[in-house]
Design a protein around this motif. Sequence first.
Motif, mmCIF file in Angstrom:
data_model
loop_
_atom_site.group_PDB
_atom_site.id
_atom_site.type_symbol
_atom_site.label_atom_id
_atom_site.label_comp_id
_atom_site.label_asym_id
_atom_site.label_seq_id
_atom_site.Cartn_x
_atom_site.Cartn_y
_atom_site.Cartn_z
ATOM 1 N N GLU A 1 0.856 -1.188 0.000
ATOM 2 C CA GLU A 1 0.000 0.000 0.000
ATOM 3 C C GLU A 1 0.893 1.238 0.000
ATOM 4 O O GLU A 1 1.880 1.290 0.729
ATOM 5 N N LEU A 2 0.530 2.232 -0.806
ATOM 6 C CA LEU A 2 1.278 3.480 -0.782
ATOM 7 C C LEU A 2 0.794 4.343 0.375
ATOM 8 O O LEU A 2 -0.412 4.495 0.570
ATOM 9 N N PRO A 3 1.722 4.930 1.127
ATOM 10 C CA PRO A 3 1.342 5.759 2.266
ATOM 11 C C PRO A 3 0.857 7.135 1.817
ATOM 12 O O PRO A 3 1.004 7.517 0.658
ATOM 13 N N THR A 4 0.314 7.871 2.759
ATOM 14 C CA THR A 4 -0.156 9.229 2.475
ATOM 15 C C THR A 4 0.868 10.247 2.953
ATOM 16 O O THR A 4 0.519 11.219 3.621
ATOM 17 N N LYS A 5 2.113 10.027 2.611
ATOM 18 C CA LYS A 5 3.181 10.957 2.953
ATOM 19 C C LYS A 5 3.834 11.418 1.643
ATOM 20 O O LYS A 5 3.614 10.820 0.588
ATOM 21 N N PRO A 6 4.646 12.442 1.698
ATOM 22 C CA PRO A 6 5.300 12.915 0.475
ATOM 23 C C PRO A 6 6.202 11.827 -0.124
ATOM 24 O O PRO A 6 6.840 11.066 0.617
#
Length: 152
Positions: free
Chosen positions: A25-30
């Motif tokens: 899963e891709l995180p919600t950070k830069p």
Amino acid sequence: MSRHRPPSAADGSTETQQPDYESLELPTKPPSEYSWRERRKELLQLVKQAGHPDALNQTELAERYGVSQQQISKDLDRLAEYASDTLGQRRDLVSEAVFHRAMEGLMEQEEYRKAARTVADWNEWLDHRVEIAELRDRLDRVEDLLEEDGHV
């Protein structure tokens, strides 16, 4: 010595230690804060969207992730190995990317019959690849036995 064995892992086994980038899963950070796994996950998605790794601008990606262009190149090499491990050949990263792009286009155009045929063709291609891999494994075992018996 066998010619078609998969590369050995650090422990000497023939199993690779690469993560399953598809399931991450891709995180919600830069993106500049992504781990190497997260970066490769997104790079794999970008390759699939673009249809080919060469369609990506490595310099721009390096800036996006805060790494060097050489690192992006290494990431793409690892993704090619990942595709090779999961599909059988290094060029399969390109094949898989083109397939996904073709499927997206057909579905967007509501060409469901063509999409179904494309899936059938893809599955047939994958089956063929598996058959070839199995034949190579059998050939490797025969060559190993011949070497052990001193016939090679």
